[in-house]
Scaffold this motif. Sequence first.
Motif, PDB file in Angstrom:
ATOM      1  N   UNK A 228       0.303   0.882   4.808  1.00 46.95           N
ATOM      2  CA  UNK A 228       0.213   2.841   4.911  1.00 46.95           C
ATOM      3  C   UNK A 228      -1.101   2.893   6.256  1.00 46.95           C
ATOM      4  N   UNK A 229      -1.520   2.015   6.535  1.00 49.65           N
ATOM      5  CA  UNK A 229      -2.029   2.208   8.425  1.00 49.65           C
ATOM      6  C   UNK A 229      -3.421   1.470   8.462  1.00 49.65           C
ATOM      7  N   UNK A 230      -3.531   0.932   7.464  1.00 48.93           N
ATOM      8  CA  UNK A 230      -5.385   0.331   7.821  1.00 48.93           C
ATOM      9  C   UNK A 230      -5.535  -0.130   9.147  1.00 48.93           C
ATOM     10  N   UNK A 331       1.530   9.923   3.668  1.00 48.89           N
ATOM     11  CA  UNK A 331       3.450  10.184   2.800  1.00 48.89           C
ATOM     12  C   UNK A 331       2.678   9.252   1.530  1.00 48.89           C
ATOM     13  N   UNK A 332       2.369   9.696   0.780  1.00 47.90           N
ATOM     14  CA  UNK A 332       1.925   9.178  -0.577  1.00 47.90           C
ATOM     15  C   UNK A 332       2.927   8.493  -1.533  1.00 47.90           C
ATOM     16  N   UNK A 333       4.488   8.760  -1.109  1.00 53.87           N
ATOM     17  CA  UNK A 333       5.554   7.643  -1.804  1.00 53.87           C
ATOM     18  C   UNK A 333       5.006   6.533  -1.479  1.00 53.87           C
ATOM     19  N   UNK A 334       4.454   5.897  -1.291  1.00 57.17           N
ATOM     20  CA  UNK A 334       4.255   4.249  -1.426  1.00 57.17           C
ATOM     21  C   UNK A 334       3.545   3.694  -1.916  1.00 57.17           C
ATOM     22  N   UNK A 335       2.583   4.661  -2.468  1.00 57.18           N
ATOM     23  CA  UNK A 335       1.207   4.915  -3.578  1.00 57.18           C
ATOM     24  C   UNK A 335       1.986   4.450  -4.511  1.00 57.18           C
ATOM     25  N   UNK A 336       3.088   5.256  -5.070  1.00 57.83           N
ATOM     26  CA  UNK A 336       3.538   5.002  -6.802  1.00 57.83           C
ATOM     27  C   UNK A 336       5.018   4.049  -6.736  1.00 57.83           C
ATOM     28  N   UNK A 337       4.265   2.670  -7.522  1.00 50.13           N
ATOM     29  CA  UNK A 337       4.961   1.564  -7.972  1.00 50.13           C
ATOM     30  C   UNK A 337       5.594   1.877  -8.996  1.00 50.13           C
ATOM     31  N   UNK A 358      -2.480  -6.060 -10.925  1.00 50.87           N
ATOM     32  CA  UNK A 358      -1.709  -7.214 -10.454  1.00 50.87           C
ATOM     33  C   UNK A 358      -0.408  -6.376  -9.533  1.00 50.87           C
ATOM     34  N   UNK A 359       0.369  -5.990  -9.277  1.00 50.59           N
ATOM     35  CA  UNK A 359       1.387  -4.838  -7.970  1.00 50.59           C
ATOM     36  C   UNK A 359       1.536  -3.240  -8.319  1.00 50.59           C
ATOM     37  N   UNK A 360       1.048  -3.142  -9.274  1.00 53.65           N
ATOM     38  CA  UNK A 360       0.370  -1.426 -10.078  1.00 53.65           C
ATOM     39  C   UNK A 360      -0.694  -0.653  -9.243  1.00 53.65           C
ATOM     40  N   UNK A 361       0.191   0.209  -8.501  1.00 51.33           N
ATOM     41  CA  UNK A 361      -1.282   1.036  -8.274  1.00 51.33           C
ATOM     42  C   UNK A 361      -0.589   1.921  -8.725  1.00 51.33           C
ATOM     43  N   UNK A 362       0.021   3.241  -8.251  1.00 57.31           N
ATOM     44  CA  UNK A 362       0.340   3.843  -8.982  1.00 57.31           C
ATOM     45  C   UNK A 362       1.392   3.950 -10.078  1.00 57.31           C
TER      46      UNK A 362
END
Length: 367
Positions: A228-230, A331-337, A358-362
Amino acid sequence: MGKGGMSHGNAGEAKDGEEENMAAWLLGINTLKIQPFKLPPLGPHDVKIRMKAVGICASDVHYLKTLRCADFIVKEPMVIGHECAGIIEEVGSEVKKLVPGDRVALEPGISCWRCNLCKEGRYNLCPDMKSFATPPVHGSLANQVVHPADLCFKLPDNVSLEEGAMCEPLSVGVHACRRANIGPETNVLVMGAGPMGLVTTLAARAFGAPRIVIVDVDDHRLAVAKELGADEIVKVSPNIQDVAEEVSQIQKAMEAGVDVSFDCAGFNKTTSTALSATRAGGKVCLVGIGHGEMTIPLTPAAVREVDVVGIIRYKNTWPLCLEFISSGKIDVKPVITHRFGFSQKEVEEAFETSAGGGNAIKVMFNL
């Protein structure tokens, strides 16, 4: 009670040809059930919205697991959910700027607009705030809700309903960046790469932060943060004894002074790390609330004039969030897992997924 709904129990018979409104009710610890939800009458300045996208927040999980979040306690059955977007189905007689069919993102909190804080523009601090899924006010994980029209923001054509729902968590990050005065000369440290840490990272970049270092204990979340850009990621341990060594790693990764630290976790260790890593004259913004009370090294921070600020909710953020998303700055789409439908089984599975980490974020519901 807010506009989100009225009361638990028998919703009565649906009118002929009408679908009965159903919602996800929190009935007790680890107990969610989809059952009828009777809406209040549509006021002249209200709209009725069919929910299409609702995200799960950490506060929702706290309520499910413990029936409380910070000082807010669930004492009676409550509809859950507050990160949401949907489609207008009906408008009140005085609503001029929205029409049926409009896609909107909902700001969940209704303030009084009479107290001094509201009059000063700091309506997020209103003592009479009525916000979706903040006890005893019902939330928005339902087929339909009623809400004030002026808290519903029309989505640009290139912004999806899921992205609209993400305006709520993103608003926390935007409000934090405003509180911390993030700009093109602000190097930022983010403690925690969960959903809140990630949206705060996105917001800080959109505000112009030139360098962002994000810290977490989890490799997967750090990998997502990097995507995401860090600029740099630092894996840390959960042991508070490691703070001094990890502060050195963080400062090395930053390659400059840490101007602002966002603690998006809110634990003894994360706040202690943020206070120690921030440069003299810098700022620590407390975003996450992991512990109700903490023991932290305030005195060393005080003698270096490190300012500490807190945030609660947000104010006047939805237009900027929609501009950031629509323009491509965020871009918020990658946060939705993970995505789920709205059945009893899927509601239970969605909350288990969100709570399990685990692998779940949003985790997002598509209704």
